[in-house]
Scaffold this motif. Structure first.
Motif, short mmCIF file in Angstrom:
data_model
loop_
_atom_site.label_atom_id
_atom_site.label_comp_id
_atom_site.label_asym_id
_atom_site.label_seq_id
_atom_site.Cartn_x
_atom_site.Cartn_y
_atom_site.Cartn_z
N GLY A 1 19.31 18.43 26.84
CA GLY A 1 19.67 19.73 27.42
C GLY A 1 19.34 20.86 26.46
N LEU A 2 19.69 20.62 25.19
CA LEU A 2 19.40 21.63 24.17
C LEU A 2 17.89 21.86 24.05
CD1 LEU A 2 20.36 23.42 21.85
CD2 LEU A 2 20.25 21.45 20.37
N TYR B 1 16.58 23.84 26.91
CA TYR B 1 16.94 25.25 26.77
C TYR B 1 16.01 25.93 25.76
CZ TYR B 1 20.22 29.19 26.72
OH TYR B 1 20.79 30.42 26.85
N ILE C 1 22.92 15.43 26.01
CA ILE C 1 23.21 16.79 25.53
C ILE C 1 22.05 17.32 24.71
CG2 ILE C 1 24.74 18.16 24.07
CD1 ILE C 1 26.99 16.26 24.79
#
Lengths: 364, 494
Positions: free
Chosen positions: A130-131, A134, A127
């Motif tokens: 992923g952050l 982004y 996660i």
């Protein structure tokens, strides 16, 4: 090197947040132990000392970069030629990359010890990656935005250091001042190195700042702010803990101080503190990793998106492999040595080289 | 000669074709009339034409006055919009807008086009979505003319620019871009103009279509253009240097570039004393954060960190949850779902029935589910308060976004507790940092931090202090007024 488009640049005052947020991170939670080991209750002098040293280094970085045509990568390439220059560049990139990995590893260690014993690191890091993906896809402006949030939003936590532990403070602990020999204080200063590093990312984001001449002031203010924060936390810890041994026994002295925070509706404040701390370490990781990523793109000319993905994948595996306490300590030791060598020894050398080159150029 | 004939023939053919197409609709009227001095043909759509204008201003002069050619007739008719043309495309367009066409032979040209448009617009009424207790009570309506009139009336200056264009292959919707020249940044105007002219769509039924087509990120739940139904708000925003877009048939005017904080500012803030309105803005900000975070924090704390709660308070939590068989996450999801259900049902029903739904839902379902042991009453209070708080957002579209946001937060809270909430906040912050409105940062003045713009963000400072236009807009005239004159300091007892 291609010129950076104006819309990707950030304004000069934001350098304050970039410098401060990279220096102020995971180290805050437990930097006291190592310093106090050598300098005892005079540790705050060591902190002041490292602050002054970092000021000098920021000044040097600006002097070096003013004589270059872009970032550190182009400078080393110009100075030492393709092979040696790029070799040095890769050394720097590995340093930035390992640094950002170490921060995340350290944070996960704290999470496991203090909050979630059975945290599934694989999912959490996935996660987190992923952050980061982004954020990086938004460009440097978003990274700087996080540096800004990472400084401004957790500011209130600082109050908890000031209000609650000082109730139990005994200023006598600070006396006598200068009880330790200069060598001991200097040894303490050396222990602070790993805590205050991060400002050297300036080498990479330098071309991304508008009105670069005005930004030097802000970089120094950023470092001043960092130093003041560390001094305050150090003094509070010294006066709060009843004996030096207590600090030495605590791996995370700052975290342990939170235990006495008590509000009418909240107990065990450290949960809130640790969770909010992700806002503090995020810009830390972001700027470091961004610098590594930027360096790779500058040297090899690969498209940024590919670099982001590969860097994140490698980081994902490294974070998941290094979970042992011994491994983490080893990694931190490596980074401390690395930082001593590459930041604190190499930068003056680079400064001298560019200085001499500049003189030579002027003469001819 | 032969070429002229050919052109003439071609034109004649296309008029015939035009009429042939039009005659297949039953509301197209065409007939010939023999007056005492001349014979003429008249054609129009009876559904588009105002009969009064047709009788009084067109047919009456035609029959009562003497004329020989269409040029003479043109000078006789007391109508404002009137012209002679041989262009069949123009004829087609104007006939479809409600013009009356007069010619001297059946397919002859040139023809005289006389405006007899039937203007049927709703009266200007009270603003319903953005109602304010004090302040002007006018709201936009569906007609673009009347909307522009409402704006022009309040801005009687020469610098007000209105540029119109048509969008939508089928609906042919008229659209006006409005800005004040010399204040609004030319680049912004150009961006709006370019994005609107690039739109490829067959129908535009409301300004929301345009919002979606021209916003920077289509995949964002956040509205990136502000819409308002208040002419006073549009005027104030034009004076700041922003750009307004009016779409015919829509009572909502679009405004851009905009920022996140603007969505939490009610226009009433400017009608109240600055201390009061600053206080209300802070309350609203608190309400929004509460509405997003309340249930996720409940789930996080009860799932992972019950040590956070002091013992006395924990007793209440335990007692209220003693008979609840489901984990906090499902419990919260169930209640949040119920609230959303109630809201959606209330929004689709007429007002009076909607109220009943509210009472039935709020009181009956709420108490019954607590008594049945399905939910804890503490969570019921939290969810109801959060729903209430979400309705404080002054802009309807933003209110919807706020309500959606709490679901990802809930999921993250279920996964990692407080850590998950912070992680989800990071995702949200990244999204907001990346958003732009017409190419300008959406999160300004928070980031990039601009202190001058903060005067009208979380607080509303007095007007005398807001002497600069928002920096974000890069206006061509950054100063609103003379600073020295606006702040006349007088010593005590002077």
């Amino acid at each position: 090197m291609a010129q950076i488009a104006e819309r990707h640049k950030v304004s000069a005052p934001l350098v304050f947040y970039l410098v401060h947020s990279t220096q102020f991170g995971i180290g805050v939670l437990g930097f006291q132990k190592n310093v106090v080991k050598y300098a005892g209750h005079d540790s705050w002098i060591s902190v002041i000392l490292i602050g002054l040293i970092v000021h000098l280094y920021i000044w040097m970085i600006y002097q070096i970069l003013k004589r270059s045509s872009g970032s550190l990568m182009t400078l080393q390439h110009d100075l030492f030629g393709k092979w040696v220059g790029n070799g040095l560049n890769i050394v720097w990139i590995i340093y930035f990359f390992l640094g950002s990995c170490a921060i995340l590893i350290g944070y996960i260690e704290i999470l496991k010890v203090w909050m979630f014993e059975d945290l599934n690191i694989w999912i959490y890091t996935a996660i987190f990656m992923g952050l980061l993906y982004y954020i990086f896809n938004g460009g440097f402006r978003v990274v700087t935005g996080f540096a800004f949030f990472g400084v401004v939003l957790p500011l209130w936590i600082f109050l908890t250091f000031l209000i609650f532990p000082t109730r139990f403070a005994d200023l006598q602990h600070l006396l006598p001042i200068m009880d330790h020999s200069p060598q001991e204080i200097f040894m303490g200063t050396m222990q602070m190195v790993i805590t205050v590093i991060g400002f050297e990312t300036l080498f990479l984001y330098y071309p991304f700042v508008k009105n670069i001449d005005k930004s030097q002031k802000w970089a120094h203010i950023g470092n001043l702010f960092t130093t003041c924060s560390y001094i305050i936390i150090m003094i509070v810890s010294i006066v709060y803990y009843s004996a030096e041994e207590e600090i030495l026994r605590n791996k995370w002295a700052t975290l342990a101080m939170w235990k006495i925070v008590e509000l009418p509706f909240v107990e065990r404040f450290e949960y809130i503190g640790i969770a909010s701390w992700s806002l503090v370490i995020l810009p830390n990781i972001c700027v470091m990793l961004w610098s590594a990523k930027r360096g790779i793109t500058e040297i090899f000319g690969i498209t940024e998106k590919k670099v982001i993905i590969s860097v994140l994948v490698v980081m994902f595996f490294i974070v998941n492999v290094i979970v042992d306490k011994e491994d983490i300590q080893l990694l931190n030791k490596i980074i401390n040595m690395y930082a001593l060598g590459i930041v604190f020894c190499y930068i003056p050398v680079l400064y001298l080289i560019t200085f001499v080159r500049d003189l030579w150029k002027r003469r001819t | 000669m032969s070429r002229m004939y050919k052109q003439n023939w071609k034109r004649k053919d296309s008029i015939e074709k035009l009429f042939a197409v039009f005659r297949s609709s039953t509301d197209f009227i065409q007939y010939d009339v023999n007056t005492s001095h001349i014979k003429y043909w008249i054609s129009y759509f009876e559904t588009l034409v105002d009969v009064n204008i047709l009788n009084e201003n067109i047919l009456k002069p035609i029959h009562s006055k003497y004329w020989q050619s269409l040029e003479e007739l043109k000078n006789i008719l007391p109508v404002k919009d009137i012209f002679l043309t041989i262009d069949t495309d123009l004829m087609k367009e104007k006939l479809l807008e409600g013009f009356v066409m007069i010619s001297l032979s059946e397919y002859g040209s040139p023809c005289l086009l006389v405006n007899a448009k039937l203007n049927k617009a709703r009266e200007v009424t009270l603003p319903e979505v953005e109602f304010t207790v004090i302040g002007p009570k006018e709201a936009f309506v569906e007609s673009i003319e009347s909307n522009i009139n409402l704006i022009r009336k309040r801005l009687p200056i020469e610098e007000l620019r209105i540029r119109t264009l048509k969008i939508g292959r089928l609906t042919q919707t008229r659209l006006a871009i409005i800005y004040i020249e010399g204040i609004a940044d030319e680049e912004n105007v150009f961006t709006v103009w370019q994005r609107i002219s690039n739109i490829q769509i067959d129908q535009v039924n409301d300004s929301s279509y345009i919002t979606e087509m021209i916003s920077d990120n289509h995949n964002s739940p956040f509205p990136q253009l502000l819409d308002t139904e208040r002419p006073d708000r549009v005027v104030s925003i034009l004076a700041e240097g922003k750009i307004a877009v009016i779409v015919d048939g829509s009572p909502h005017v679009l405004i851009g570039p905009t920022t996140l904080v603007e969505f939490f500012a009610s226009f009433e803030d400017y009608f109240l004393n600055w201390i009061l309105s600053s206080f209300f803005r802070i309350i609203r900000l608190f309400a929004v954060s509460f509405s997003i975070l309340a249930t996720p924090i409940y789930v996080a704390v009860l799932n992972y960190h019950y040590e956070l709660i002091p013992t006395d308070l924990l007793n209440n939590f335990v007692t209220s949850r003693r008979e609840v068989p489901v984990p906090p996450f499902l419990e919260a999801l169930f209640l949040e779902g119920t609230i959303e259900l109630l809201r959606e049902a209330g929004a689709r029903l007429p007002t009076k029935v909607g109220q009943t739904i509210g009472i039935v839902g709020g009181i009956v379902i709420g108490t019954a589910s607590v008594e049945a042991g399905l939910t804890s009453n503490i969570l019921l209070i939290i969810v109801a308060l959060a729903a209430l708080a979400s309705f404080t957002t002054p802009v309807y579209k933003m209110g919807n976004t706020i309500r959606l946001l709490r679901f990802p937060f809930l999921m993250f809270a279920e996964m990692y507790g407080l850590l998950g909430i912070v992680l989800c906040f990071c995702f949200l912050a990244t999204h907001l940092l990346r958003l732009t409105s017409l190419g300008r940062p959406f999160l300004e003045p928070i980031y990039p931090p601009r202190i001058t713009d903060l005067k009208d963000a979380f607080l509303r400072m007095p007007f005398s202090m807001m002497n600069e236009r928002p920096k974000q807009l890069r206006t061509e005239q950054p100063k609103r007024m003379d600073e020295e004159k606006s702040r006349e300091n007088k010593d005590i007892d002077e």
